[in-house]
Scaffold this active site. Sequence first.
Site, PDB file in Angstrom:
ATOM      1  N   TYR A 199     -79.148 -45.146  99.577  1.00  0.00           N
ATOM      2  CA  TYR A 199     -78.029 -44.198  99.416  1.00  0.00           C
ATOM      3  C   TYR A 199     -77.084 -44.103 100.863  1.00  0.00           C
ATOM      4  CZ  TYR A 199     -81.371 -41.027 101.949  1.00  0.00           C
ATOM      5  OH  TYR A 199     -82.219 -40.357 102.566  1.00  0.00           O
ATOM      6  N   VAL A 206     -57.471 -38.801  90.651  1.00  0.00           N
ATOM      7  CA  VAL A 206     -58.784 -38.869  90.958  1.00  0.00           C
ATOM      8  C   VAL A 206     -59.564 -39.373  89.767  1.00  0.00           C
ATOM      9  CG1 VAL A 206     -58.722 -36.677  92.386  1.00  0.00           C
ATOM     10  CG2 VAL A 206     -58.996 -36.567  89.904  1.00  0.00           C
ATOM     11  N   GLU A 207     -58.959 -39.482  88.769  1.00  0.00           N
ATOM     12  CA  GLU A 207     -59.857 -40.434  87.606  1.00  0.00           C
ATOM     13  C   GLU A 207     -59.876 -41.844  87.952  1.00  0.00           C
ATOM     14  OE1 GLU A 207     -57.757 -36.967  85.595  1.00  0.00           O
ATOM     15  OE2 GLU A 207     -57.304 -38.101  87.242  1.00  0.00           O
ATOM     16  N   LYS A 229     -60.815 -32.656  94.659  1.00  0.00           N
ATOM     17  CA  LYS A 229     -59.765 -32.779  95.551  1.00  0.00           C
ATOM     18  C   LYS A 229     -59.081 -31.255  95.674  1.00  0.00           C
ATOM     19  CE  LYS A 229     -55.113 -34.366  95.248  1.00  0.00           C
ATOM     20  NZ  LYS A 229     -54.213 -35.259  94.697  1.00  0.00           N
ATOM     21  N   GLU A 287     -47.874 -36.875  99.070  1.00  0.00           N
ATOM     22  CA  GLU A 287     -49.378 -37.231  98.901  1.00  0.00           C
ATOM     23  C   GLU A 287     -49.495 -38.747  99.416  1.00  0.00           C
ATOM     24  OE1 GLU A 287     -51.798 -34.600  96.015  1.00  0.00           O
ATOM     25  OE2 GLU A 287     -49.987 -35.748  95.201  1.00  0.00           O
TER      26      GLU A 287
END
Length: 122
Positions: free
Chosen positions: A53, A72-73, A98, A21
């Site tokens: 935005y 991802v945290e 993900k 990864e």
Amino acid sequence: MDRIFIQGLKVAAVIGVHEWERRITQTLCVDLSFAADVRRAAASDALEDTVDYAAVAARLRALGEEAAFGLVETFAERCAERVMTEFDVSWVRVGVTKDVALPGRTEVGVVIERGVPPESAP
């Protein structure tokens, strides 16, 4: 308090704990909402009276390009920090999803909230 949201923002990032990864770019899906008082913008119909935005989305995409992340945290936390500091937001909710290589199509993710929720504000 009003909320502005962005859903389904695609962000390319190097993310993951496995060696393979760390050699590829993956696409994350970011859902974001944050507290904002939009009354002034609604009255003026002027972009400078609200949180842009498109600028928020651009900053989160740039974040994905700037660094590699294991979890991802971690990416969600950095997104929250960036939105709160760069756009002077008092509360944010960030969801990051993900795709993972498990049997069948699987998505994993996290949802975090930072700051004072709008319901708690005076």
